[in-house]
Write a protein that holds these residues in place. Sequence first.
Motif, PDB file in Angstrom:
ATOM      1  N   LEU A  56       0.835  -1.197   0.000  1.00  0.00           N
ATOM      2  CA  LEU A  56       0.000   0.000   0.000  1.00  0.00           C
ATOM      3  C   LEU A  56       0.872   1.251   0.000  1.00  0.00           C
ATOM      4  CD1 LEU A  56      -2.695  -1.034   2.641  1.00  0.00           C
ATOM      5  CD2 LEU A  56      -2.601  -1.539   0.191  1.00  0.00           C
ATOM      6  N   VAL A  57       0.386   2.294  -0.655  1.00  0.00           N
ATOM      7  CA  VAL A  57       1.051   3.593  -0.671  1.00  0.00           C
ATOM      8  C   VAL A  57       0.052   4.645  -0.203  1.00  0.00           C
ATOM      9  CG1 VAL A  57       2.185   5.353  -2.071  1.00  0.00           C
ATOM     10  CG2 VAL A  57       2.579   2.927  -2.566  1.00  0.00           C
ATOM     11  N   ILE A  58       0.405   5.348   0.857  1.00  0.00           N
ATOM     12  CA  ILE A  58      -0.432   6.440   1.368  1.00  0.00           C
ATOM     13  C   ILE A  58       0.197   7.746   0.899  1.00  0.00           C
ATOM     14  CG2 ILE A  58      -1.349   7.556   3.438  1.00  0.00           C
ATOM     15  CD1 ILE A  58      -0.966   4.745   4.812  1.00  0.00           C
ATOM     16  N   ALA A  59      -0.532   8.481   0.094  1.00  0.00           N
ATOM     17  CA  ALA A  59       0.031   9.660  -0.571  1.00  0.00           C
ATOM     18  C   ALA A  59       0.119  10.835   0.389  1.00  0.00           C
ATOM     19  CB  ALA A  59      -0.812  10.037  -1.776  1.00  0.00           C
ATOM     20  N   GLN A  60       1.338  11.348   0.553  1.00  0.00           N
ATOM     21  CA  GLN A  60       1.594  12.538   1.360  1.00  0.00           C
ATOM     22  C   GLN A  60       1.517  13.808   0.509  1.00  0.00           C
ATOM     23  OE1 GLN A  60       5.419  12.279   3.230  1.00  0.00           O
ATOM     24  NE2 GLN A  60       4.848  13.624   4.914  1.00  0.00           N
ATOM     25  N   GLY A  61       1.620  13.631  -0.793  1.00  0.00           N
ATOM     26  CA  GLY A  61       1.526  14.716  -1.758  1.00  0.00           C
ATOM     27  C   GLY A  61       1.604  14.121  -3.147  1.00  0.00           C
ATOM     28  N   ALA A  62       1.278  14.923  -4.171  1.00  0.00           N
ATOM     29  CA  ALA A  62       1.279  14.428  -5.543  1.00  0.00           C
ATOM     30  C   ALA A  62       1.929  15.447  -6.473  1.00  0.00           C
ATOM     31  CB  ALA A  62      -0.140  14.121  -6.015  1.00  0.00           C
ATOM     32  N   VAL A  63       2.936  15.023  -7.221  1.00  0.00           N
ATOM     33  CA  VAL A  63       3.536  15.884  -8.233  1.00  0.00           C
ATOM     34  C   VAL A  63       2.529  16.025  -9.376  1.00  0.00           C
ATOM     35  CG1 VAL A  63       5.436  16.177  -9.856  1.00  0.00           C
ATOM     36  CG2 VAL A  63       5.842  15.076  -7.638  1.00  0.00           C
ATOM     37  N   PRO A  64       2.100  17.261  -9.702  1.00  0.00           N
ATOM     38  CA  PRO A  64       1.033  17.435 -10.697  1.00  0.00           C
ATOM     39  C   PRO A  64       1.562  17.473 -12.128  1.00  0.00           C
ATOM     40  CG  PRO A  64       1.559  19.542  -9.718  1.00  0.00           C
ATOM     41  CD  PRO A  64       2.463  18.537  -9.053  1.00  0.00           C
ATOM     42  N   LEU A  65       1.776  16.288 -12.709  1.00  0.00           N
ATOM     43  CA  LEU A  65       2.211  16.199 -14.098  1.00  0.00           C
ATOM     44  C   LEU A  65       1.035  16.143 -15.059  1.00  0.00           C
ATOM     45  CD1 LEU A  65       5.073  13.554 -13.657  1.00  0.00           C
ATOM     46  CD2 LEU A  65       5.229  16.058 -13.533  1.00  0.00           C
ATOM     47  N   ASP A  66      -0.183  16.283 -14.527  1.00  0.00           N
ATOM     48  CA  ASP A  66      -1.401  16.160 -15.331  1.00  0.00           C
ATOM     49  C   ASP A  66      -1.860  17.512 -15.863  1.00  0.00           C
ATOM     50  OD1 ASP A  66      -3.975  17.063 -13.350  1.00  0.00           O
ATOM     51  OD2 ASP A  66      -2.078  16.582 -12.372  1.00  0.00           O
ATOM     52  N   GLY A  67      -2.628  17.467 -16.923  1.00  0.00           N
ATOM     53  CA  GLY A  67      -3.127  18.690 -17.538  1.00  0.00           C
ATOM     54  C   GLY A  67      -4.306  19.318 -16.819  1.00  0.00           C
ATOM     55  N   ALA A  68      -5.110  18.503 -16.131  1.00  0.00           N
ATOM     56  CA  ALA A  68      -6.272  19.059 -15.425  1.00  0.00           C
ATOM     57  C   ALA A  68      -5.833  20.021 -14.324  1.00  0.00           C
ATOM     58  CB  ALA A  68      -7.127  17.938 -14.849  1.00  0.00           C
ATOM     59  N   SER A  69      -4.848  19.609 -13.528  1.00  0.00           N
ATOM     60  CA  SER A  69      -4.339  20.502 -12.476  1.00  0.00           C
ATOM     61  C   SER A  69      -3.758  21.767 -13.087  1.00  0.00           C
ATOM     62  CB  SER A  69      -3.263  19.788 -11.648  1.00  0.00           C
ATOM     63  OG  SER A  69      -3.797  18.690 -10.955  1.00  0.00           O
ATOM     64  N   ARG A  70      -3.027  21.617 -14.176  1.00  0.00           N
ATOM     65  CA  ARG A  70      -2.417  22.774 -14.836  1.00  0.00           C
ATOM     66  C   ARG A  70      -3.478  23.762 -15.286  1.00  0.00           C
ATOM     67  NH1 ARG A  70       0.672  20.031 -17.668  1.00  0.00           N
ATOM     68  NH2 ARG A  70      -0.535  19.852 -19.589  1.00  0.00           N
ATOM     69  N   GLN A  71      -4.596  23.267 -15.802  1.00  0.00           N
ATOM     70  CA  GLN A  71      -5.632  24.177 -16.260  1.00  0.00           C
ATOM     71  C   GLN A  71      -6.312  24.880 -15.094  1.00  0.00           C
ATOM     72  OE1 GLN A  71      -8.441  22.515 -19.012  1.00  0.00           O
ATOM     73  NE2 GLN A  71      -9.634  24.390 -19.154  1.00  0.00           N
ATOM     74  N   TYR A  72      -6.631  24.135 -14.025  1.00  0.00           N
ATOM     75  CA  TYR A  72      -7.206  24.779 -12.843  1.00  0.00           C
ATOM     76  C   TYR A  72      -6.284  25.875 -12.311  1.00  0.00           C
ATOM     77  CZ  TYR A  72     -11.172  21.672 -11.706  1.00  0.00           C
ATOM     78  OH  TYR A  72     -12.368  21.005 -11.690  1.00  0.00           O
ATOM     79  N   LEU A  73      -4.988  25.595 -12.291  1.00  0.00           N
ATOM     80  CA  LEU A  73      -4.022  26.508 -11.685  1.00  0.00           C
ATOM     81  C   LEU A  73      -3.594  27.632 -12.620  1.00  0.00           C
ATOM     82  CD1 LEU A  73      -1.848  23.773  -9.987  1.00  0.00           C
ATOM     83  CD2 LEU A  73      -3.161  25.526  -8.781  1.00  0.00           C
ATOM     84  N   GLU A  74      -3.975  27.538 -13.897  1.00  0.00           N
ATOM     85  CA  GLU A  74      -3.581  28.523 -14.914  1.00  0.00           C
ATOM     86  C   GLU A  74      -2.061  28.701 -14.935  1.00  0.00           C
ATOM     87  OE1 GLU A  74      -5.975  31.894 -13.763  1.00  0.00           O
ATOM     88  OE2 GLU A  74      -7.634  31.234 -15.047  1.00  0.00           O
ATOM     89  N   GLY A  75      -1.379  27.567 -14.789  1.00  0.00           N
ATOM     90  CA  GLY A  75       0.073  27.578 -14.893  1.00  0.00           C
ATOM     91  C   GLY A  75       0.827  27.907 -13.623  1.00  0.00           C
ATOM     92  N   ARG A  76       0.131  28.205 -12.524  1.00  0.00           N
ATOM     93  CA  ARG A  76       0.817  28.552 -11.278  1.00  0.00           C
ATOM     94  C   ARG A  76       1.535  27.331 -10.696  1.00  0.00           C
ATOM     95  NH1 ARG A  76      -4.320  30.697 -10.965  1.00  0.00           N
ATOM     96  NH2 ARG A  76      -4.478  32.975 -10.806  1.00  0.00           N
ATOM     97  N   PRO A  77       2.717  27.519 -10.100  1.00  0.00           N
ATOM     98  CA  PRO A  77       3.344  26.425  -9.360  1.00  0.00           C
ATOM     99  C   PRO A  77       2.478  26.075  -8.149  1.00  0.00           C
ATOM    100  CG  PRO A  77       4.898  28.234  -9.741  1.00  0.00           C
ATOM    101  CD  PRO A  77       3.532  28.746 -10.094  1.00  0.00           C
ATOM    102  N   TYR A  78       2.404  24.806  -7.826  1.00  0.00           N
ATOM    103  CA  TYR A  78       1.529  24.385  -6.723  1.00  0.00           C
ATOM    104  C   TYR A  78       1.923  22.986  -6.282  1.00  0.00           C
ATOM    105  CZ  TYR A  78      -2.806  23.630  -4.081  1.00  0.00           C
ATOM    106  OH  TYR A  78      -3.714  23.389  -3.095  1.00  0.00           O
ATOM    107  N   ALA A  79       1.746  22.705  -5.007  1.00  0.00           N
ATOM    108  CA  ALA A  79       2.051  21.381  -4.451  1.00  0.00           C
ATOM    109  C   ALA A  79       0.765  20.775  -3.903  1.00  0.00           C
ATOM    110  CB  ALA A  79       3.092  21.496  -3.350  1.00  0.00           C
ATOM    111  N   PRO A  80       0.084  19.900  -4.659  1.00  0.00           N
ATOM    112  CA  PRO A  80      -1.173  19.306  -4.193  1.00  0.00           C
ATOM    113  C   PRO A  80      -0.953  18.353  -3.021  1.00  0.00           C
ATOM    114  CG  PRO A  80      -0.971  19.151  -6.588  1.00  0.00           C
ATOM    115  CD  PRO A  80       0.373  19.512  -6.049  1.00  0.00           C
TER     116      PRO A  80
END
Length: 235
Positions: free
Chosen positions: A103-127
């Motif tokens: 099992l892997v319990i996620a402490q954070g996720a590197v956002p390599l996806d396009g959906a996060s990028r669109q929500y963030l409008e390109g801003r750096p962010y640590a989900p």
Amino acid sequence: MSPIHVRGKPGEVAERVLLPGDPGRAEWIAKTFLQDPVLYTSHRGLLGYTGRYKGVPVSVQTTGMGAPSASIVAEELIGLGARVLLRVGTCGAVDEGLAPGDLVIAQGAVPLDGASRQYLEGRPYAPLPDAGLFAALWRKAEALGYPHHVGLIATEDAFYATTPEGARAWSRFGVLAFEMEASALFLVGKMRGVRAGAILTVSNRIGDPELAPEEVLKEGVRRMVEVALEALLEV
């Protein structure tokens, strides 16, 4: 606005929701773990069930594959009253210390996806996941004694574009595994003021020619769902 994709009605979705990607897994979770599960939506194959776990209302909702689909489902579930969104899925390991079925319990996720990028409008962010939900998952995995790992994952879009070499490069920065939904789920949770988290089962190491043996993966998924449901009782 009525939900376009998750065709549920107010009152049909519980505040606590498990989010598998696979509709078959959603059905299996509902019928295996929940008391008196009721199907509230099947539109587009996004099966959703609500039942009870140890007397507490819980829903299980299919997200489909990838962050775009998961973010749509998350937004519509929140509109239907969901307040805790917990991804239960599989991942490909890059860290050598992870074995199939762990099992892997996620402490954070590197956002390599396009959906996060669109929500963030390109801003750096640590989900990041909700801290309380993350802690509850860790406590329950420890208490049950199941093999588990806690740390950073990466969320990607193009399943077949990732190479073993490219994935291993991320392990230098602490990434344990790759999957396809968590970063967008964490982001939507923060934006909409709900709790979001993710617990995953290792299905293979990236670059392996095959997934883990069926019995290994099935037991890993069973353990994952047990940990997830027990954690939901605490939040």
